[in-house]
Motif scaffolding. Structure first.
Motif, PDB file in Angstrom:
ATOM      1  N   ASN A 120      -4.164  -9.470  15.062  1.00 15.28           N
ATOM      2  CA  ASN A 120      -5.132  -8.515  15.594  1.00 15.28           C
ATOM      3  C   ASN A 120      -4.820  -7.110  15.055  1.00 15.28           C
ATOM      4  O   ASN A 120      -3.760  -6.552  15.356  1.00 15.28           O
ATOM      5  N   PRO A 121      -5.744  -6.516  14.290  1.00 11.96           N
ATOM      6  CA  PRO A 121      -5.494  -5.173  13.751  1.00 11.96           C
ATOM      7  C   PRO A 121      -5.344  -4.111  14.838  1.00 11.96           C
ATOM      8  O   PRO A 121      -4.742  -3.056  14.607  1.00 11.96           O
ATOM      9  N   ASP A 122      -5.856  -4.404  16.044  1.00 12.18           N
ATOM     10  CA  ASP A 122      -5.713  -3.448  17.139  1.00 12.18           C
ATOM     11  C   ASP A 122      -4.276  -3.338  17.641  1.00 12.18           C
ATOM     12  O   ASP A 122      -3.955  -2.454  18.435  1.00 12.18           O
ATOM     13  N   ASN A 123      -3.405  -4.224  17.166  1.00 15.57           N
ATOM     14  CA  ASN A 123      -1.988  -4.141  17.519  1.00 15.57           C
ATOM     15  C   ASN A 123      -1.243  -3.081  16.711  1.00 15.57           C
ATOM     16  O   ASN A 123      -0.090  -2.779  17.007  1.00 15.57           O
ATOM     17  N   ALA A 124      -1.883  -2.537  15.680  1.00  9.59           N
ATOM     18  CA  ALA A 124      -1.260  -1.474  14.883  1.00  9.59           C
ATOM     19  C   ALA A 124      -1.103  -0.236  15.758  1.00  9.59           C
ATOM     20  O   ALA A 124      -1.946   0.052  16.606  1.00  9.59           O
ATOM     21  N   GLU A 125      -0.004   0.468  15.547  1.00 12.15           N
ATOM     22  CA  GLU A 125       0.276   1.670  16.334  1.00 12.15           C
ATOM     23  C   GLU A 125       0.628   2.826  15.417  1.00 12.15           C
ATOM     24  O   GLU A 125       1.239   2.630  14.359  1.00 12.15           O
ATOM     25  N   VAL A 126       0.257   4.017  15.857  1.00 12.92           N
ATOM     26  CA  VAL A 126       0.622   5.213  15.103  1.00 12.92           C
ATOM     27  C   VAL A 126       2.128   5.377  15.202  1.00 12.92           C
ATOM     28  O   VAL A 126       2.696   5.372  16.296  1.00 12.92           O
ATOM     29  N   ARG A 127       2.758   5.483  14.049  1.00 13.28           N
ATOM     30  CA  ARG A 127       4.215   5.676  14.031  1.00 13.28           C
ATOM     31  C   ARG A 127       4.527   7.165  14.046  1.00 13.28           C
ATOM     32  O   ARG A 127       3.728   7.986  13.592  1.00 13.28           O
ATOM     33  N   PRO A 128       5.703   7.539  14.543  1.00 12.48           N
ATOM     34  CA  PRO A 128       6.082   8.955  14.568  1.00 12.48           C
ATOM     35  C   PRO A 128       6.066   9.559  13.164  1.00 12.48           C
ATOM     36  O   PRO A 128       6.389   8.883  12.180  1.00 12.48           O
ATOM     37  N   ALA A 129       5.694  10.831  13.084  1.00 13.95           N
ATOM     38  CA  ALA A 129       5.599  11.511  11.790  1.00 13.95           C
ATOM     39  C   ALA A 129       6.917  11.433  11.028  1.00 13.95           C
ATOM     40  O   ALA A 129       6.929  11.193   9.820  1.00 13.95           O
ATOM     41  N   GLY A 130       8.034  11.599  11.717  1.00 12.68           N
ATOM     42  CA  GLY A 130       9.339  11.545  11.050  1.00 12.68           C
ATOM     43  C   GLY A 130       9.602  10.207  10.396  1.00 12.68           C
ATOM     44  O   GLY A 130      10.211  10.135   9.327  1.00 12.68           O
ATOM     45  N   GLU A 131       9.151   9.151  11.033  1.00 11.56           N
ATOM     46  CA  GLU A 131       9.340   7.816  10.470  1.00 11.56           C
ATOM     47  C   GLU A 131       8.456   7.617   9.235  1.00 11.56           C
ATOM     48  O   GLU A 131       8.914   7.134   8.206  1.00 11.56           O
ATOM     49  N   VAL A 132       7.201   8.013   9.346  1.00 15.02           N
ATOM     50  CA  VAL A 132       6.267   7.844   8.235  1.00 15.02           C
ATOM     51  C   VAL A 132       6.651   8.733   7.052  1.00 15.02           C
ATOM     52  O   VAL A 132       6.576   8.335   5.904  1.00 15.02           O
ATOM     53  N   GLU A 133       7.103   9.943   7.344  1.00 14.51           N
ATOM     54  CA  GLU A 133       7.461  10.898   6.299  1.00 14.51           C
ATOM     55  C   GLU A 133       8.684  10.444   5.506  1.00 14.51           C
ATOM     56  O   GLU A 133       8.872  10.855   4.369  1.00 14.51           O
ATOM     57  N   SER A 134       9.517   9.598   6.111  1.00  8.21           N
ATOM     58  CA  SER A 134      10.747   9.191   5.429  1.00  8.21           C
ATOM     59  C   SER A 134      10.557   7.973   4.541  1.00  8.21           C
ATOM     60  O   SER A 134      11.499   7.543   3.890  1.00  8.21           O
ATOM     61  N   TYR A 135       9.359   7.428   4.496  1.00  2.96           N
ATOM     62  CA  TYR A 135       9.101   6.267   3.626  1.00  2.96           C
ATOM     63  C   TYR A 135       9.208   6.680   2.164  1.00  2.96           C
ATOM     64  O   TYR A 135       8.834   7.788   1.798  1.00  2.96           O
ATOM     65  N   ARG A 136       9.673   5.777   1.366  1.00  2.75           N
ATOM     66  CA  ARG A 136       9.712   6.028  -0.079  1.00  2.75           C
ATOM     67  C   ARG A 136       8.321   5.848  -0.644  1.00  2.75           C
ATOM     68  O   ARG A 136       7.590   4.960  -0.253  1.00  2.75           O
ATOM     69  N   GLN A 137       7.996   6.681  -1.593  1.00  2.00           N
ATOM     70  CA  GLN A 137       6.661   6.604  -2.229  1.00  2.00           C
ATOM     71  C   GLN A 137       6.647   5.594  -3.331  1.00  2.00           C
ATOM     72  O   GLN A 137       7.484   5.343  -4.042  1.00  2.00           O
ATOM     73  N   GLN A 185       0.278   9.656   8.667  1.00  2.00           N
ATOM     74  CA  GLN A 185       0.224   8.742   9.806  1.00  2.00           C
ATOM     75  C   GLN A 185      -1.062   7.912   9.793  1.00  2.00           C
ATOM     76  O   GLN A 185      -1.034   6.713  10.067  1.00  2.00           O
ATOM     77  N   CYS A 186      -2.170   8.542   9.463  1.00  2.00           N
ATOM     78  CA  CYS A 186      -3.445   7.820   9.417  1.00  2.00           C
ATOM     79  C   CYS A 186      -3.441   6.768   8.315  1.00  2.00           C
ATOM     80  O   CYS A 186      -3.891   5.635   8.528  1.00  2.00           O
ATOM     81  N   TRP A 187      -2.943   7.129   7.138  1.00  2.00           N
ATOM     82  CA  TRP A 187      -2.882   6.160   6.040  1.00  2.00           C
ATOM     83  C   TRP A 187      -1.966   4.999   6.410  1.00  2.00           C
ATOM     84  O   TRP A 187      -2.265   3.842   6.127  1.00  2.00           O
ATOM     85  N   ASP A 188      -0.852   5.301   7.057  1.00  2.00           N
ATOM     86  CA  ASP A 188       0.065   4.250   7.494  1.00  2.00           C
ATOM     87  C   ASP A 188      -0.621   3.332   8.501  1.00  2.00           C
ATOM     88  O   ASP A 188      -0.513   2.107   8.406  1.00  2.00           O
ATOM     89  N   LEU A 189      -1.342   3.906   9.453  1.00  2.00           N
ATOM     90  CA  LEU A 189      -2.057   3.121  10.453  1.00  2.00           C
ATOM     91  C   LEU A 189      -3.104   2.230   9.780  1.00  2.00           C
ATOM     92  O   LEU A 189      -3.236   1.048  10.121  1.00  2.00           O
TER      93      LEU A 189
END
Length: 80
Positions: free
Chosen positions: A63-80, A46-50
């Motif tokens: 604005n980089p402050d518009n970035a939001e922490v995404r749910p772990a399930g969403e981030v975990e499902s990304y392809r590497q 999640q931190c790397w994604d943010l």
């Protein structure tokens, strides 16, 4: 979370992960340590994604402050 805060959080999580792994016995980690390790890995993702979101927003003039922490399930499902 500002970029430097995100990087500091990543560093702290990596340090905790290393500490947990260093305490592994010949049979590996106990259940609590394995559970915590999974949590750390999810939080790191999640931190790397943010961080990537913040940098992409800044690169394209948003604005980089518009970035939001995404749910772990969403981030975990990304392809590497």
């Amino acid at each position: 979370m500002a970029e430097q805060d995100t990087i500091a959080r990543i560093d702290a999580l990596i340090a905790e992960e290393r500490d947990l792994r260093s305490r592994a016995t010949g049979s590996g980690l106990d259940d609590d340590a394995r559970s915590r390790l999974r949590e750390i890995q999810q939080q790191l993702d999640q931190c790397w994604d943010l961080l990537r979101q913040r940098r992409a927003l800044a690169e394209f003039g948003d604005n980089p402050d518009n970035a939001e922490v995404r749910p772990a399930g969403e981030v975990e499902s990304y392809r590497q």
